[in-house]
Design a protein around this motif. Structure first.
Motif, PDB file in Angstrom:
ATOM      1  N   SER A 221       4.404  90.107 -31.831  1.00 54.56           N
ATOM      2  CA  SER A 221       4.913  90.469 -33.069  1.00 54.56           C
ATOM      3  C   SER A 221       6.337  91.502 -33.170  1.00 54.56           C
ATOM      4  N   GLY A 222       6.610  91.827 -31.990  1.00 54.57           N
ATOM      5  CA  GLY A 222       7.830  92.679 -32.017  1.00 54.57           C
ATOM      6  C   GLY A 222       7.700  94.282 -32.488  1.00 54.57           C
ATOM      7  N   SER A 223       6.324  94.490 -32.901  1.00 56.87           N
ATOM      8  CA  SER A 223       6.027  95.783 -33.187  1.00 56.87           C
ATOM      9  C   SER A 223       6.171  96.612 -32.053  1.00 56.87           C
ATOM     10  N   ARG A 224       6.320  98.059 -32.405  1.00 54.99           N
ATOM     11  CA  ARG A 224       6.399  99.131 -31.458  1.00 54.99           C
ATOM     12  C   ARG A 224       5.556 100.070 -31.794  1.00 54.99           C
ATOM     13  N   ASP A 225       4.432  99.816 -32.355  1.00 55.97           N
ATOM     14  CA  ASP A 225       3.158 100.791 -32.683  1.00 55.97           C
ATOM     15  C   ASP A 225       2.267 100.646 -31.739  1.00 55.97           C
ATOM     16  N   GLY A 226       2.172  99.762 -30.634  1.00 54.05           N
ATOM     17  CA  GLY A 226       1.114  99.824 -29.689  1.00 54.05           C
ATOM     18  C   GLY A 226       1.459 100.605 -28.533  1.00 54.05           C
ATOM     19  N   ALA A 227       0.635 100.284 -27.449  1.00 48.92           N
ATOM     20  CA  ALA A 227       0.823 100.936 -26.156  1.00 48.92           C
ATOM     21  C   ALA A 227       2.172 100.866 -25.731  1.00 48.92           C
ATOM     22  N   ASN A 228       2.770 102.039 -25.115  1.00 49.09           N
ATOM     23  CA  ASN A 228       3.962 102.363 -24.889  1.00 49.09           C
ATOM     24  C   ASN A 228       4.260 102.730 -23.351  1.00 49.09           C
ATOM     25  N   PRO A 229       4.717 101.908 -22.383  1.00 44.17           N
ATOM     26  CA  PRO A 229       4.828 102.168 -21.036  1.00 44.17           C
ATOM     27  C   PRO A 229       5.766 103.040 -20.327  1.00 44.17           C
ATOM     28  N   GLY A 234       8.709 106.686 -16.641  1.00 40.40           N
ATOM     29  CA  GLY A 234       9.452 108.170 -16.763  1.00 40.40           C
ATOM     30  C   GLY A 234       8.693 109.092 -15.724  1.00 40.40           C
ATOM     31  N   ARG A 235       7.194 108.954 -15.811  1.00 39.71           N
ATOM     32  CA  ARG A 235       6.563 110.016 -14.753  1.00 39.71           C
ATOM     33  C   ARG A 235       6.578 109.209 -13.077  1.00 39.71           C
ATOM     34  N   ILE A 236       6.351 108.000 -13.095  1.00 40.32           N
ATOM     35  CA  ILE A 236       6.281 107.554 -11.787  1.00 40.32           C
ATOM     36  C   ILE A 236       7.252 106.562 -11.195  1.00 40.32           C
ATOM     37  N   ARG A 237       8.212 106.187 -12.297  1.00 41.30           N
ATOM     38  CA  ARG A 237       9.370 105.160 -11.767  1.00 41.30           C
ATOM     39  C   ARG A 237      10.551 105.377 -12.045  1.00 41.30           C
ATOM     40  N   MET A 238      10.981 106.700 -12.161  1.00 44.45           N
ATOM     41  CA  MET A 238      12.345 106.947 -12.416  1.00 44.45           C
ATOM     42  C   MET A 238      13.165 106.863 -11.292  1.00 44.45           C
ATOM     43  N   SER A 239      14.255 106.052 -11.246  1.00 46.90           N
ATOM     44  CA  SER A 239      15.139 105.747 -10.116  1.00 46.90           C
ATOM     45  C   SER A 239      15.890 106.864  -9.640  1.00 46.90           C
ATOM     46  N   ALA A 240      15.881 107.473  -8.211  1.00 47.70           N
ATOM     47  CA  ALA A 240      16.762 108.670  -7.705  1.00 47.70           C
ATOM     48  C   ALA A 240      18.005 108.275  -7.447  1.00 47.70           C
ATOM     49  N   ASP A 241      18.312 106.987  -7.308  1.00 46.69           N
ATOM     50  CA  ASP A 241      19.725 106.613  -7.033  1.00 46.69           C
ATOM     51  C   ASP A 241      20.483 106.224  -8.311  1.00 46.69           C
ATOM     52  N   ARG A 242      21.607 106.846  -8.409  1.00 48.03           N
ATOM     53  CA  ARG A 242      22.351 106.915  -9.476  1.00 48.03           C
ATOM     54  C   ARG A 242      23.048 105.641  -9.778  1.00 48.03           C
ATOM     55  N   ARG A 243      23.012 104.837  -8.821  1.00 47.59           N
ATOM     56  CA  ARG A 243      23.734 103.376  -8.970  1.00 47.59           C
ATOM     57  C   ARG A 243      22.878 102.444 -10.059  1.00 47.59           C
ATOM     58  N   VAL A 244      21.695 102.911  -9.940  1.00 49.28           N
ATOM     59  CA  VAL A 244      20.734 102.153 -10.930  1.00 49.28           C
ATOM     60  C   VAL A 244      19.899 103.214 -11.751  1.00 49.28           C
ATOM     61  N   PRO A 245      20.404 103.859 -12.702  1.00 50.07           N
ATOM     62  CA  PRO A 245      19.429 104.895 -13.311  1.00 50.07           C
ATOM     63  C   PRO A 245      18.345 104.429 -14.134  1.00 50.07           C
ATOM     64  N   GLY A 246      17.354 105.406 -14.494  1.00 48.61           N
ATOM     65  CA  GLY A 246      16.421 105.044 -15.338  1.00 48.61           C
ATOM     66  C   GLY A 246      15.187 104.327 -14.909  1.00 48.61           C
ATOM     67  N   PRO A 247      14.065 104.257 -15.630  1.00 52.04           N
ATOM     68  CA  PRO A 247      12.907 103.686 -15.124  1.00 52.04           C
ATOM     69  C   PRO A 247      12.863 102.281 -14.662  1.00 52.04           C
ATOM     70  N   LEU A 248      12.221 102.036 -13.549  1.00 55.65           N
ATOM     71  CA  LEU A 248      12.383 100.717 -12.897  1.00 55.65           C
ATOM     72  C   LEU A 248      10.932  99.840 -12.690  1.00 55.65           C
ATOM     73  N   PHE A 249      11.084  98.649 -13.100  1.00 55.78           N
ATOM     74  CA  PHE A 249       9.972  97.802 -12.789  1.00 55.78           C
ATOM     75  C   PHE A 249      10.457  96.364 -12.813  1.00 55.78           C
ATOM     76  N   GLY A 250      10.043  95.846 -11.409  1.00 58.90           N
ATOM     77  CA  GLY A 250      10.244  94.655 -10.946  1.00 58.90           C
ATOM     78  C   GLY A 250      11.746  94.646 -10.366  1.00 58.90           C
TER      79      GLY A 250
END
Length: 281
Positions: A221-229, A234-250
């Protein structure tokens, strides 16, 4: 370990198609992200700014492409004329692409309530993945950065466990729009792999995938009203390497050969390395 899911997204940011078998080419899975929407200036459009793209299905056919919205509206699209071209911008790349007929563009503009054009990668188009990460001569379609995205069931399970612990529900693998899903039980094991071999094809793991707001959107649907990962990442997958900042998955993978892979194919880990650094809570 084996393949448990294969997916292509023929139209960038539109719905995916699950496959029992896929052809692997230099640009990734055959038919993956070979078309996309752009604005009149040629800048690419995704679900980030147009969530309604999640309602669109692109169905390739022998003679025509069928575009279908979830409300039943449909358009038949003939192959574009190779001489009807424009330059488009996708991230840092400027690419010469073929443009759909103006009647198709008018219909899509009406569907989405803004002026848009449908464009295609063709034999005259040239786009390369980052040589810094993928090496030289690494041809691309319209994927964000690299040819193939690989995810695992164990990592999704770990993410959902954290979400459920915090009362945030759970999400499906479709939120992450992978091409190849593996049934690895160990969460985040992929952070320590150099690559895989499947059906005689080598896939080099070149860069972890930082995630964006599209993971918060329902992929029907494109809705942003459901579950949000995003909070869990942010709690368990934040990169500590500044070459690739942000939350990582895959992980982004580059194929080093061609052939075919299928659901159920066994997967061999080609090598191990130090796991990608993740910030500790």
């Amino acid at each position: 370990m084996q393949i448990t899911g294969l997916f292509i997204y023929p139209f960038k940011s539109a719905r995916g198609i699950a496959l029992p078998k896929a052809r692997i080419e230099a640009m990734g899975l055959a038919g993956d992200r070979r078309m996309m929407l752009v604005d009149p200036s040629g800048h690419f459009i995704t679900q980030r700014e147009l969530p309604e793209l999640a309602r669109l299905m692109a169905i390739p056919g022998a003679a025509y492409l069928t575009l279908r919205l979830d409300d039943g509206r449909e358009a038949m699209v003939a192959p574009p004329h190779p001489e009807h071209r424009m330059d488009v911008a996708i991230w840092k790349s400027i690419v010469s692409v073929a443009v759909a007929d103006e009647s198709v563009n008018a219909k899509l503009s009406d569907w989405f309530g803004r002026p848009v054009k449908l464009v295609f990668i063709d034999g005259e188009s040239r786009r390369q993945a980052s040589a810094e990460w993928a090496g030289e001569n690494s041809p691309m379609g319209f994927a964000d950065g690299y040819q193939i995205l690989v995810t695992t069931t164990g990592s999704l399970r770990a993410l959902n466990d954290d979400m459920e612990t915090h009362g945030e529900g759970a999400v499906g693998m479709d939120r992450f729009r992978p091409n190849i899903v593996l049934d690895c039980d160990e969460p985040w094991a992929e952070d320590g792999w150099t690559g895989l071999e499947i059906a005689g094809i080598r896939f080099d793991f070149v860069k972890p995938c930082p995630r964006c707001i599209m993971t918060t959107q329902d992929q029907q649907s494109g809705s942003r009203d459901g579950a949000n990962p995003m909070p869990a990442m942010g709690r368990i997958r934040m990169s500590a390497d500044r070459r690739v900042p942000g939350p990582l998955f895959g992980w982004n993978a580059v194929p080093r050969g061609e052939g075919a892979v299928s659901i159920g194919d066994p997967v061999t880990i080609l090598g191990k390395r130090d796991e990608w650094a993740i910030k500790q809570r």
